[in-house]
Design an enzyme around this catalytic site. Structure first.
Site, PDB file in Angstrom:
ATOM      1  N   GLU A 242      26.436 -40.175  -6.132  1.00 49.46           N
ATOM      2  CA  GLU A 242      27.522 -39.513  -6.878  1.00 49.46           C
ATOM      3  C   GLU A 242      27.057 -38.975  -8.225  1.00 49.46           C
ATOM      4  OE1 GLU A 242      30.102 -38.808  -5.413  1.00 49.46           O
ATOM      5  OE2 GLU A 242      30.791 -40.404  -4.075  1.00 49.46           O
ATOM      6  N   ASP A 269      28.349 -39.102   5.305  1.00 44.50           N
ATOM      7  CA  ASP A 269      29.005 -39.219   4.001  1.00 44.50           C
ATOM      8  C   ASP A 269      30.472 -38.839   4.178  1.00 44.50           C
ATOM      9  OD1 ASP A 269      29.808 -39.288   1.401  1.00 44.50           O
ATOM     10  OD2 ASP A 269      28.325 -37.850   0.646  1.00 44.50           O
ATOM     11  N   HIS A 348      36.707 -40.224  -5.466  1.00 50.78           N
ATOM     12  CA  HIS A 348      36.190 -40.201  -6.852  1.00 50.78           C
ATOM     13  C   HIS A 348      37.172 -40.764  -7.872  1.00 50.78           C
ATOM     14  CE1 HIS A 348      33.341 -36.749  -5.398  1.00 50.78           C
ATOM     15  NE2 HIS A 348      32.979 -37.930  -4.955  1.00 50.78           N
TER      16      HIS A 348
HETATM   17 ZN   LIG Z   1      29.961 -39.128  -0.847  1.00 46.01          ZN
END
Ligand SMILES: [Zn+2]
Ligand SMILES: *[C@@H]1O[C@H](CO)[C@@H](O)[C@H](O)[C@H]1NC(C)=O
Length: 380
Positions: A242, A269, A348
């Protein structure tokens, strides 16, 4: 040789756009002041950014390689690594899937409840950020879990790949009956809260807890089936994806400099979400991948999954860990949970949880099936 000569040719053609490389002294001085060196676009010179500027780029969904730890002035002098990105040869001949009678019974042993248990532990860390103590603890948990699963196999090695930051990457190596090119399956173990990376809550259930637990469960199922490949196989759990593909770049660079041959690299991912109401598919990454390997992945989906495949739209430069391997000239592919736009909007931050509408274990299981088949078919 063909690769090398076309690379040099391309490098010569591009040499006029190549800036003077960053010197070793500048690299050390700027890094000591906390600046980060970012590779923002193909063919352009890297640029220095503060940590806060780097975070702003991430918040604006700009992808990049953070090359602070891996930048090599001598390599950049010839612009090789930049030029080579555009002159990839298509992959070797990839055989059609042909081991369904052996693979199918193993696929039946893949367990979503195992994946659920692994993920509940991974999401219980406040975050898995690459510089945080909980990020390090999460990598230690993965290392311990894989070590335990491999306890009865003296031939399998589980290694901590240490970086210059806290969280290490984990590499599990299953040797082949004979030597040969590696088949690699990767996912990233870290997570991020973009508002507050070091201390913010980042469960990272889908990104990339899902890919991480797919790999653990595939590893468990193969070991339980006493899988003994002809050529070696590796499972990689990367630190720091990240924050600019940090762990995978470190490892890909190391493998390249040791001259390690790799048959194929596949990244998982995010595999557990598709937008409610959208068509459920296995999406195939469209750029910085190998077209021959991607054709093979389509055949695997046809042979082993109940879902259809679909090509994704281009993800762009430095999208996920496969890009680190692509940059080093390796054969890469990536499976993605949905066509971009139907993928998970909750990542995130604190809301990347298994409880969101659209998170589906049966969806994620289809990715584990295809990825296990990829490992088996290429290495047996
Ligand atoms: Zn990722
Ligand atoms: C990584 O660091 C740990 C702890 O410092 C050490 O035990 C381990 O041997 C190191 N791994 C490698 C491959 O050097």
């Amino acid at each position: 040789m063909k690769f090398l000569s076309s690379c040099l040719f391309a490098a010569a053609a591009l040499s006029s756009v190549c800036a003077a490389p960053v010197t070793t002294q500048e690299l050390a001085d700027m890094a000591a002041k906390g600046y980060r060196l970012l590779d923002l676009e193909e063919g352009a010179a890297p640029v220095w950014k503060t940590e806060e500027e780097k975070l702003d780029l991430l918040r604006n969904k700009v992808h990049f390689f953070d090359v602070t730890e891996v930048y090599d002035p001598s390599e950049e002098a010839t612009c090789n690594s930049i030029a080579c990105m555009s002159v990839h040869l298509s992959c070797c001949t990839v055989p059609a899937p042909s081991h369904s009678s052996q693979v199918t019974p193993i696929l039946k042993t893949l367990s979503t409840s195992n994946m659920q248990s692994y993920l509940s532990i991974l999401t219980s860390y406040n975050n898995r950020y690459y510089t945080s103590s909980t990020g390090k603890a999460a990598s230690q948990w993965i290392f311990d879990t894989i070590t335990q699963l491999a306890a009865d196999r003296d031939d399998i090695t589980v290694t901590k790949f240490n970086h210059s930051w806290q969280q290490f990457s984990v590499v599990a190596h299953i040797p082949g009956k004979s030597s040969g090119a590696l088949t690699v399956l990767g996912a990233h173990e870290d997570s991020i809260n973009l508002n507050s990376p070091s201390s913010g809550r980042a469960p990272g259930a889908d990104d990339d807890g899902s890919g991480t637990v797919n790999l653990i469960e595939i590893f468990r199922a193969l070991v339980a089936a006493d899988f003994q490949p002809s050529t070696p196989v590796e499972f990689h759990w990367y630190s720091g994806e990240e924050a600019g593909l940090l762990g995978s770049q470190d490892i890909a660079k190391s493998y390249k400099s040791k001259g390690t041959s790799i048959k194929a690299f596949l990244e998982l991912d995010m595999t557990a979400y598709f937008a409610p109401g959208s068509k459920e598919v296995i999406a195939l990454e469209a750029d910085y991948i190998d077209s021959g390997l991607t054709s093979f992945l389509k055949q695997l989906v046809d042979a082993y999954s109940t879902l259809d495949w679909a090509m994704d739209t281009a993800c762009g430069y430095a999208c996920s860990d496969h890009a680190s391997w692509y940059k080093q000239g390796y054969t890469t592919g990536m499976l993605y949970e949905a066509i971009t736009g139907d993928d998970n909007p909750n990542i995130h931050g604190s809301g990347d949880l298994t409880s969101v509408k659209g998170f589906s274990w049966s969806h994620s299981l289809e990715f584990a099936k295809v990825a296990l088949a990829y490992v088996y078919e290429l290495s047996i």
